[in-house]
Each structure stands twice: as C-alpha cells, then as structure tokens.
Design an enzyme around this catalytic site. Structure first.
Site, PDB file in Angstrom:
ATOM      1  N   GLU A  23      -3.723  -2.375   5.198  1.00  0.00           N
ATOM      2  CA  GLU A  23      -2.488  -2.289   5.972  1.00  0.00           C
ATOM      3  C   GLU A  23      -2.038  -0.853   6.139  1.00  0.00           C
ATOM      4  O   GLU A  23      -1.551  -0.450   7.201  1.00  0.00           O
ATOM      5  CB  GLU A  23      -1.384  -3.121   5.297  1.00  0.00           C
ATOM      6  N   GLU A  24      -2.201  -0.062   5.074  1.00  0.00           N
ATOM      7  CA  GLU A  24      -1.665   1.294   5.064  1.00  0.00           C
ATOM      8  C   GLU A  24      -2.377   2.241   6.032  1.00  0.00           C
ATOM      9  O   GLU A  24      -1.890   3.332   6.301  1.00  0.00           O
ATOM     10  CB  GLU A  24      -1.718   1.872   3.648  1.00  0.00           C
TER      11      GLU A  24
ATOM     12  N   HIS B 242       0.004  -7.440   1.899  1.00  0.00           N
ATOM     13  CA  HIS B 242      -1.204  -6.607   1.855  1.00  0.00           C
ATOM     14  C   HIS B 242      -1.493  -6.132   0.442  1.00  0.00           C
ATOM     15  O   HIS B 242      -0.589  -5.792  -0.322  1.00  0.00           O
ATOM     16  CB  HIS B 242      -1.128  -5.454   2.852  1.00  0.00           C
TER      17      HIS B 242
ATOM     18  N   ASP C 235       4.687  -1.322  -3.026  1.00  0.00           N
ATOM     19  CA  ASP C 235       4.250  -1.485  -1.642  1.00  0.00           C
ATOM     20  C   ASP C 235       2.741  -1.688  -1.627  1.00  0.00           C
ATOM     21  O   ASP C 235       1.989  -0.712  -1.717  1.00  0.00           O
ATOM     22  CB  ASP C 235       4.650  -0.251  -0.831  1.00  0.00           C
TER      23      ASP C 235
END
Length: 334
Positions: free
Chosen positions: A198-199, A61, A168
């Site tokens: 995604e988060e 992502h 990330d």
C-alpha cells in the site's frame, strides 16, 4: 488485544517484504475463517460466509514504510532510499533494522556550518546509517545493496493510548484479526483482505478483490490526529472520539451511500464516530474504486499521532470501537 497489537506491530514487513506479517495473520485466523487464500501478489484473503447474497470487503494493508540500501561507503556506512513516504526528519537518531542488525541514522557534515545547513535541509542525500562496522566488506555481508530496513522501535502501552512503529497499518490488521475472531451471525459474506505494498502505490488493493463480486469495500487504516499543540487547523480528527468515517482524501471521495451506511450503523449501536476530511494522503479505498467495473468504497480510519514516524500513537478505545463497528456492519442491511 494489546498483546496482539504488540506482536504484529513489532514484526518486520516493509512494502514487498510482508511474509512475516502474512504468516502471523494466517496463524491467528486459521480456525476462524471459512476459507483462506494467498494470491500471486501476496495478498491474504480470508472469507467468512453469510447468507444475504451480498459481499462486503474489509481491507488492511500489511506493509510498513521503510528504507532500502542503495550504496555502501568505504567505512561501512549505508546510504538509503525511502520505501513509502519517509520524512528524513523522522529518521534522524532513530534505529533501523536490516536483516536483524540494528543501525542508527546520522547526518553528514565536515564543518559546523555544513552540519547546521544539513540539519536545516535534511534529505536522504545527506544522511547515513551506522550499523556498527568498520569496512565496506563487513557491511556488505550484513546489509548488501537492495536490503530493506524498517524502524526498530517497539510497542509502548500507556493505558488508553498506545505507541509503536508500524501502527500504519498493523493496527488495521489487528482490528481485522479481532473482528474475524469475534464475528458471529454475520448476514453478509465478508472478505478480509490483508494487502501488500500500500505504501508504494496501493498495489495490493488493485488486485485483491478482482476474483470476487464485491458490493462494498472499506479500507481500515490510520489517519492524522489534529489534537496536538498548533496542529493543522483545517482538520478536526482527534484521539479517543471514535473511529473516523472518511469523506474524502487526496486520492478518493468515499461513496455517499457507504458513508451513510457506516454512520447509521454506528448511531444505531451507540458507537462513537467522527467524520474525516483529510487534506492529503489516501488509502486502499482508491484501489477498490478502480477494481473491475468499480466497487463502492469508503474508509474507516483510526486517528493517529506522528504517522510515518517510529512512534505512532493512538487511542485503544478507538480500536475497540472499530472492531464493534465492523462486526455491526457485517449484519447491517444495505
């Protein structure tokens, strides 16, 4: 590859605002893919054709956690809401960037007692962002309500260890970029999915594979590293011991055959690995499991310290071994 990691982690790209990251990735891979598409949601899909008749998907992502301006006080201080999982403890004293303007996070408190209490009970209600202005009008010109901000800290190279904001999951993106650049003689057709949001709920993964017949999907993401003093005792992931093959997390149980396929490929090619059972969190693998009639899915994770902070740290050898593993999987039968 470290220069690639530096460049991609330092880009601005909170959930829903991944444009800079997508443009950068597209430029990096344009000469190495057989086809590149961007879907309506903003996912970038690159295709490397194989001849086995089977298709595998590697996902990373593009978005990072951040904040969004919700209110501006009379003297120009910003109040914010989280975009993705944001612990207020990690915000205190950190630098955030809004439209190129860097601010610093402070804590409210009109008395010593109130300040101490607020530090003990940190929340987004009792912190603020100072962007160096003296009025609401000035602040509104720089970061009006609805403006997204991210951590402003940059890349640090310690040799085998590296640290930056947005590891990330820009490290996953960097791994996929390096993989597609080095992929030769891949047996399977490989989809490289660089996904959005995604988060905030695995959004991109629910649609990125929808137009394709994918046999197996693997999310490439970070996971917690439990090798710091008095870390959680029920997990064992550690920096430098190789990429993690996820067994389960809070959102999904990895497909058993996918896990065995990854493990056997690693063993056959002397690639170090470790198993991961994460007691919280989740990855885009859960999204692929719910795509169409379901895709057998799993996750390969990079152990990372201080996840969702401005200073996410990982081992460069784990990154290199993940690239090797993905290239191996592209030509491993199943």
């Amino acid at each position: 590859m470290k220069e690639l990691i530096k460049k991609i982690t330092e880009l601005y790209g909170p959930s829903g605002r991944e444009d800079q990251v997508r443009d950068f990735i597209k430029e990096q891979i344009k000469d190495h893919a057989d086809d590149i598409k961007t879907d309506k949601l903003g996912n970038l899909i690159a295709i490397k054709k194989g001849n086995s008749g089977k298709t595998i998907l590697f996902d990373a992502h593009m978005d990072e956690i951040g904040v969004v301006v919700t209110h501006i006080l009379d003297k120009g201080f910003l109040k914010v809401e989280q975009v993705g999982g944001q612990n207020p403890v990690n915000l205190i004293g950190s630098r955030l960037i809004f439209n190129g303007r860097i601010g610093v996070v402070g804590v409210e408190g009109e008395s010593e007692k109130e300040l101490k209490d607020n530090y003990k009970n940190l929340s987004l209600d009792n912190i603020f962002v100072d962007i160096g202005v003296s009025s609401k009008e000035e602040a509104e010109k720089i970061a009006p309500i609805g403006t997204f901000g991210t951590f402003a800290e940059g890349f640090v190279d310690y040799g085998n260890y590296c640290m930056s904001k947005a590891m990330d999951d820009r490290i996953g993106c960097a791994i996929l970029i390096e993989t597609i650049k080095n992929m030769k003689d891949n047996q399977h057709t490989v989809l490289f999915a660089f996904t959005v949001q995604e988060e905030v709920g695995l959004v991109g993964s629910f649609v990125s594979a929808f137009d394709y017949e994918v046999n197996r999907a693997i999310a490439i993401d970070v996971t917690d590293s439990l090798d710091t003093p008095k870390a959680l005792k029920r997990m064992s992931m550690a920096l430098g011991k190789g990429p993690c093959i996820k067994i389960k997390d809070n959102l999904s149980v990895s497909d058993r055959e996918v896990v065995e396929w990854i493990k056997n490929a690693a063993l056959a090619n002397n690639i170090p690995y470790q198993f991961e059972v994460l007691t919280f969190g989740g990855t885009n693998a859960a999204g692929y499991q719910r795509t169409k009639s379901g895709i057998p899915s799993g996750t390969i994770s990079i152990p990372t310290r201080y996840i969702h902070s401005p200073h996410e740290m990982l081992s460069y050898s784990d990154v290199e071994n993940t690239v090797k593993l993905l290239n191996t999987l592209s030509k491993t039968n199943f």
